[in-house]
Write a protein that holds these residues in place. Structure first.
Motif, PDB file in Angstrom:
ATOM      1  N   LEU A   1      -0.717   8.011  11.408  1.00  0.00           N
ATOM      2  CA  LEU A   1       0.142   7.971  10.216  1.00  0.00           C
ATOM      3  C   LEU A   1       1.398   7.128  10.444  1.00  0.00           C
ATOM      4  O   LEU A   1       1.981   6.631   9.479  1.00  0.00           O
ATOM      5  CB  LEU A   1       0.510   9.381   9.775  1.00  0.00           C
ATOM      6  N   GLN A   2       1.802   6.945  11.698  1.00  0.00           N
ATOM      7  CA  GLN A   2       2.916   6.033  11.983  1.00  0.00           C
ATOM      8  C   GLN A   2       2.551   4.613  11.532  1.00  0.00           C
ATOM      9  O   GLN A   2       3.380   3.925  10.935  1.00  0.00           O
ATOM     10  CB  GLN A   2       3.257   6.036  13.475  1.00  0.00           C
ATOM     11  N   PHE A   3       1.339   4.192  11.814  1.00  0.00           N
ATOM     12  CA  PHE A   3       0.895   2.873  11.363  1.00  0.00           C
ATOM     13  C   PHE A   3       0.817   2.812   9.842  1.00  0.00           C
ATOM     14  O   PHE A   3       1.254   1.839   9.225  1.00  0.00           O
ATOM     15  CB  PHE A   3      -0.474   2.521  11.966  1.00  0.00           C
ATOM     16  N   VAL A   4       0.267   3.843   9.253  1.00  0.00           N
ATOM     17  CA  VAL A   4       0.155   3.886   7.796  1.00  0.00           C
ATOM     18  C   VAL A   4       1.528   3.804   7.153  1.00  0.00           C
ATOM     19  O   VAL A   4       1.740   3.037   6.203  1.00  0.00           O
ATOM     20  CB  VAL A   4      -0.599   5.163   7.341  1.00  0.00           C
ATOM     21  N   SER A   5       2.483   4.571   7.668  1.00  0.00           N
ATOM     22  CA  SER A   5       3.818   4.551   7.073  1.00  0.00           C
ATOM     23  C   SER A   5       4.497   3.198   7.261  1.00  0.00           C
ATOM     24  O   SER A   5       5.216   2.730   6.371  1.00  0.00           O
ATOM     25  CB  SER A   5       4.688   5.684   7.637  1.00  0.00           C
ATOM     26  N   THR A   6       4.251   2.541   8.381  1.00  0.00           N
ATOM     27  CA  THR A   6       4.836   1.215   8.598  1.00  0.00           C
ATOM     28  C   THR A   6       4.326   0.220   7.568  1.00  0.00           C
ATOM     29  O   THR A   6       5.115  -0.513   6.954  1.00  0.00           O
ATOM     30  CB  THR A   6       4.502   0.711  10.023  1.00  0.00           C
TER      31      THR A   6
ATOM     32  N   THR B   1       2.965   0.927   4.680  1.00  0.00           N
ATOM     33  CA  THR B   1       3.388   1.370   3.353  1.00  0.00           C
ATOM     34  C   THR B   1       4.808   0.926   3.061  1.00  0.00           C
ATOM     35  O   THR B   1       5.102   0.418   1.965  1.00  0.00           O
ATOM     36  CB  THR B   1       3.271   2.906   3.245  1.00  0.00           C
ATOM     37  N   ILE B   2       5.699   1.098   4.021  1.00  0.00           N
ATOM     38  CA  ILE B   2       7.083   0.655   3.835  1.00  0.00           C
ATOM     39  C   ILE B   2       7.128  -0.855   3.649  1.00  0.00           C
ATOM     40  O   ILE B   2       7.872  -1.366   2.797  1.00  0.00           O
ATOM     41  CB  ILE B   2       7.964   1.105   5.018  1.00  0.00           C
ATOM     42  N   ALA B   3       6.345  -1.591   4.422  1.00  0.00           N
ATOM     43  CA  ALA B   3       6.317  -3.053   4.289  1.00  0.00           C
ATOM     44  C   ALA B   3       5.838  -3.460   2.895  1.00  0.00           C
ATOM     45  O   ALA B   3       6.406  -4.367   2.270  1.00  0.00           O
ATOM     46  CB  ALA B   3       5.425  -3.668   5.360  1.00  0.00           C
ATOM     47  N   TYR B   4       4.822  -2.768   2.384  1.00  0.00           N
ATOM     48  CA  TYR B   4       4.321  -3.065   1.036  1.00  0.00           C
ATOM     49  C   TYR B   4       5.397  -2.802  -0.019  1.00  0.00           C
ATOM     50  O   TYR B   4       5.656  -3.642  -0.881  1.00  0.00           O
ATOM     51  CB  TYR B   4       3.071  -2.222   0.743  1.00  0.00           C
ATOM     52  N   PHE B   5       6.028  -1.633   0.065  1.00  0.00           N
ATOM     53  CA  PHE B   5       7.043  -1.303  -0.935  1.00  0.00           C
ATOM     54  C   PHE B   5       8.282  -2.181  -0.805  1.00  0.00           C
ATOM     55  O   PHE B   5       8.924  -2.504  -1.795  1.00  0.00           O
ATOM     56  CB  PHE B   5       7.414   0.182  -0.871  1.00  0.00           C
ATOM     57  N   TYR B   6       8.614  -2.610   0.407  1.00  0.00           N
ATOM     58  CA  TYR B   6       9.737  -3.528   0.569  1.00  0.00           C
ATOM     59  C   TYR B   6       9.430  -4.875  -0.071  1.00  0.00           C
ATOM     60  O   TYR B   6      10.262  -5.457  -0.769  1.00  0.00           O
ATOM     61  CB  TYR B   6      10.112  -3.737   2.038  1.00  0.00           C
ATOM     62  N   ALA B   7       8.219  -5.380   0.145  1.00  0.00           N
ATOM     63  CA  ALA B   7       7.830  -6.658  -0.452  1.00  0.00           C
ATOM     64  C   ALA B   7       7.868  -6.564  -1.974  1.00  0.00           C
ATOM     65  O   ALA B   7       8.344  -7.487  -2.652  1.00  0.00           O
ATOM     66  CB  ALA B   7       6.443  -7.068   0.026  1.00  0.00           C
ATOM     67  N   ARG B   8       7.384  -5.453  -2.509  1.00  0.00           N
ATOM     68  CA  ARG B   8       7.424  -5.257  -3.963  1.00  0.00           C
ATOM     69  C   ARG B   8       8.856  -5.163  -4.466  1.00  0.00           C
ATOM     70  O   ARG B   8       9.208  -5.770  -5.475  1.00  0.00           O
ATOM     71  CB  ARG B   8       6.640  -4.000  -4.342  1.00  0.00           C
ATOM     72  N   HIS B   9       9.690  -4.423  -3.757  1.00  0.00           N
ATOM     73  CA  HIS B   9      11.112  -4.297  -4.123  1.00  0.00           C
ATOM     74  C   HIS B   9      11.794  -5.663  -4.093  1.00  0.00           C
ATOM     75  O   HIS B   9      12.523  -6.014  -5.015  1.00  0.00           O
ATOM     76  CB  HIS B   9      11.813  -3.333  -3.166  1.00  0.00           C
ATOM     77  N   ALA B  10      11.547  -6.430  -3.040  1.00  0.00           N
ATOM     78  CA  ALA B  10      12.172  -7.746  -2.913  1.00  0.00           C
ATOM     79  C   ALA B  10      11.716  -8.680  -4.032  1.00  0.00           C
ATOM     80  O   ALA B  10      12.510  -9.441  -4.583  1.00  0.00           O
ATOM     81  CB  ALA B  10      11.853  -8.349  -1.556  1.00  0.00           C
ATOM     82  N   ARG B  11      10.452  -8.600  -4.380  1.00  0.00           N
ATOM     83  CA  ARG B  11       9.897  -9.465  -5.420  1.00  0.00           C
ATOM     84  C   ARG B  11      10.395  -9.080  -6.810  1.00  0.00           C
ATOM     85  O   ARG B  11      10.794  -9.930  -7.597  1.00  0.00           O
ATOM     86  CB  ARG B  11       8.368  -9.420  -5.363  1.00  0.00           C
ATOM     87  N   GLU B  12      10.418  -7.788  -7.120  1.00  0.00           N
ATOM     88  CA  GLU B  12      10.707  -7.345  -8.478  1.00  0.00           C
ATOM     89  C   GLU B  12      12.176  -7.060  -8.740  1.00  0.00           C
ATOM     90  O   GLU B  12      12.638  -7.253  -9.862  1.00  0.00           O
ATOM     91  CB  GLU B  12       9.885  -6.093  -8.794  1.00  0.00           C
ATOM     92  N   VAL B  13      12.902  -6.559  -7.739  1.00  0.00           N
ATOM     93  CA  VAL B  13      14.277  -6.129  -7.972  1.00  0.00           C
ATOM     94  C   VAL B  13      15.282  -7.133  -7.422  1.00  0.00           C
ATOM     95  O   VAL B  13      16.132  -7.631  -8.147  1.00  0.00           O
ATOM     96  CB  VAL B  13      14.525  -4.732  -7.344  1.00  0.00           C
ATOM     97  N   ALA B  14      15.189  -7.420  -6.151  1.00  0.00           N
ATOM     98  CA  ALA B  14      16.175  -8.284  -5.524  1.00  0.00           C
ATOM     99  C   ALA B  14      15.830  -9.757  -5.670  1.00  0.00           C
ATOM    100  O   ALA B  14      16.727 -10.588  -5.805  1.00  0.00           O
ATOM    101  CB  ALA B  14      16.317  -7.915  -4.047  1.00  0.00           C
ATOM    102  N   GLY B  15      14.556 -10.103  -5.643  1.00  0.00           N
ATOM    103  CA  GLY B  15      14.137 -11.494  -5.662  1.00  0.00           C
ATOM    104  C   GLY B  15      14.630 -12.314  -6.826  1.00  0.00           C
ATOM    105  O   GLY B  15      15.284 -13.340  -6.629  1.00  0.00           O
ATOM    106  N   PRO B  16      14.370 -11.890  -8.064  1.00  0.00           N
ATOM    107  CA  PRO B  16      14.835 -12.686  -9.198  1.00  0.00           C
ATOM    108  C   PRO B  16      16.364 -12.865  -9.199  1.00  0.00           C
ATOM    109  O   PRO B  16      16.874 -13.921  -9.536  1.00  0.00           O
ATOM    110  CB  PRO B  16      14.381 -11.879 -10.420  1.00  0.00           C
ATOM    111  N   PHE B  17      17.049 -11.846  -8.803  1.00  0.00           N
ATOM    112  CA  PHE B  17      18.507 -11.913  -8.752  1.00  0.00           C
ATOM    113  C   PHE B  17      18.935 -12.889  -7.657  1.00  0.00           C
ATOM    114  O   PHE B  17      19.844 -13.701  -7.857  1.00  0.00           O
ATOM    115  CB  PHE B  17      19.086 -10.525  -8.497  1.00  0.00           C
ATOM    116  N   GLY B  18      18.280 -12.823  -6.520  1.00  0.00           N
ATOM    117  CA  GLY B  18      18.608 -13.725  -5.412  1.00  0.00           C
ATOM    118  C   GLY B  18      18.309 -15.174  -5.731  1.00  0.00           C
ATOM    119  O   GLY B  18      19.078 -16.072  -5.378  1.00  0.00           O
ATOM    120  N   PHE B  19      17.190 -15.429  -6.418  1.00  0.00           N
ATOM    121  CA  PHE B  19      16.860 -16.809  -6.790  1.00  0.00           C
ATOM    122  C   PHE B  19      17.882 -17.339  -7.786  1.00  0.00           C
ATOM    123  O   PHE B  19      18.187 -18.516  -7.817  1.00  0.00           O
ATOM    124  CB  PHE B  19      15.456 -16.905  -7.351  1.00  0.00           C
TER     125      PHE B  19
END
Length: 108
Positions: free
Chosen positions: A79-84, A86-104
């Protein structure tokens, strides 16, 4: 690069970095970035430290069989691997949808 040019370059770079860091758009981008990364880091580190503590000092619990020879320690380790990931997936989604457009918008 000679020392005078290096000093001048560092001074100009420091002024630019300071000016950008004080802009309201950059402050908002940093707030959006930290709103995900700080809680995710705290959650993952807590989960990881709990795993380490239980592995070292709760051996009877971690040796509890789940199915066949598979015990809680193995399940938690996987589950340590799974959580790693999972966090990477949600971070990529967060960066793309929330922070990304603002940063660009700041960069452009």
């Amino acid at each position: 690069m000679n020392p005078e040019k290096l000093t001048e370059f560092l001074l100009v770079n420091t002024r630019c970095t300071t000016a950008i860091a004080q802009e309201s758009d950059f402050v908002e981008l940093r707030r959006r970035y930290l709103s995900f990364t700080v809680p995710a880091t705290i959650a993952f580190m807590t989960w990881y430290i709990l795993y380490i503590i239980c592995t070292n000092w709760a051996r009877d619990f971690m040796d509890t069989k789940v199915v066949g020879n598979i015990n809680i320690a193995l399940v938690w380790g996987l589950l340590q691997f799974v959580s790693t990931f999972t966090i990477a997936y949600f971070y990529a989604r967060h960066a793309r949808e929330v922070a990304g457009p603002f940063g660009f918008g700041i960069a452009g």
